[in-house]
Design an enzyme around this catalytic site. Structure first.
Site, mmCIF file in Angstrom:
data_model
loop_
_atom_site.group_PDB
_atom_site.id
_atom_site.type_symbol
_atom_site.label_atom_id
_atom_site.label_comp_id
_atom_site.label_asym_id
_atom_site.label_seq_id
_atom_site.Cartn_x
_atom_site.Cartn_y
_atom_site.Cartn_z
ATOM 1 N N ASP A 8 0.873 -1.173 0.000
ATOM 2 C CA ASP A 8 0.000 0.000 0.000
ATOM 3 C C ASP A 8 0.911 1.223 0.000
ATOM 4 O O ASP A 8 1.415 1.625 1.045
ATOM 5 C CB ASP A 8 -0.907 -0.012 1.232
ATOM 6 N N GLU A 68 -1.393 -1.448 -4.797
ATOM 7 C CA GLU A 68 -2.656 -0.746 -5.007
ATOM 8 C C GLU A 68 -2.464 0.384 -6.005
ATOM 9 O O GLU A 68 -1.475 1.114 -5.954
ATOM 10 C CB GLU A 68 -3.179 -0.189 -3.684
ATOM 11 N N ASP A 140 -2.228 1.077 7.135
ATOM 12 C CA ASP A 140 -1.361 0.828 5.978
ATOM 13 C C ASP A 140 -0.979 -0.648 5.874
ATOM 14 O O ASP A 140 -1.033 -1.238 4.792
ATOM 15 C CB ASP A 140 -0.114 1.718 6.042
#
Length: 167
Positions: A8, A68, A140
């Site tokens: 992420d 992502e 996160d």
């Protein structure tokens, strides 16, 4: 077993999560967050993210990576900085020889909680359901684990389709 790292990306904090998958089973390996020093210049912060993620990849030896995709917001400068952090998140595993997949945030949520729009708490709860031994500190690391799970589900669907075509 296939070992997957989910990432992420973020300039302040980049979350990472490592899982193993075999068929429908998921196993938590590790997760964490790499931080950069906000008082440093951009290039130095990107180096911190690079070095931290490279250490994680070296230590855990994943077979595949998932990152992502970014969203564009109204703050162009913030979007560009996020894009640079995302470049690091893709570069490090690619340089280690890993295939890197990308997933939209709503695809990640759909893979983990069943719908494309949901709250962070729903993701946290489902991570514990899917992997009872999962440990994560902060959003996160949790998001990174969700990204890895999304990739595990998608790679399984692709493998099943290829097997059906071959057989």
């Amino acid at each position: 077993m296939i070992r997957i790292i989910g990432v992420d990306p973020g300039l302040r904090r980049t979350g990472w999560g490592i899982i193993e998958t075999l068929g429908n089973s998921l196993r938590f390996i590790a997760s964490g967050t790499i931080t950069s020093d906000g008082d440093m210049d951009l290039a130095s912060r990107l180096c911190q993210l690079h070095d931290g993620l490279a250490e994680v990849v070296h230590s855990y030896q994943p077979h595949e990576a998932a990152v992502e995709q970014t969203f564009v917001n109204k703050d162009a400068t913030a979007t560009l900085k996020l894009g640079q952090a995302r470049g690091i998140a893709m570069l490090v595993p690619a340089r280690a020889g890993l295939r890197v997949a990308e997933y939209a945030p709503n695809a990640v949520k759909k893979a983990v909680i069943g719908v494309g729009h949901g709250e962070k708490q729903q993701i946290h709860m489902m991570l514990k359901v899917l992997m009872p031994k999962a440990e994560f500190k902060g959003n996160d690391a949790a998001d990174a684990l969700a990204i890895a799970i999304c990739h595990a589900h998608n790679r399984q669907a692709i493998t099943s389709r290829l097997a059906a075509l071959a057989g």
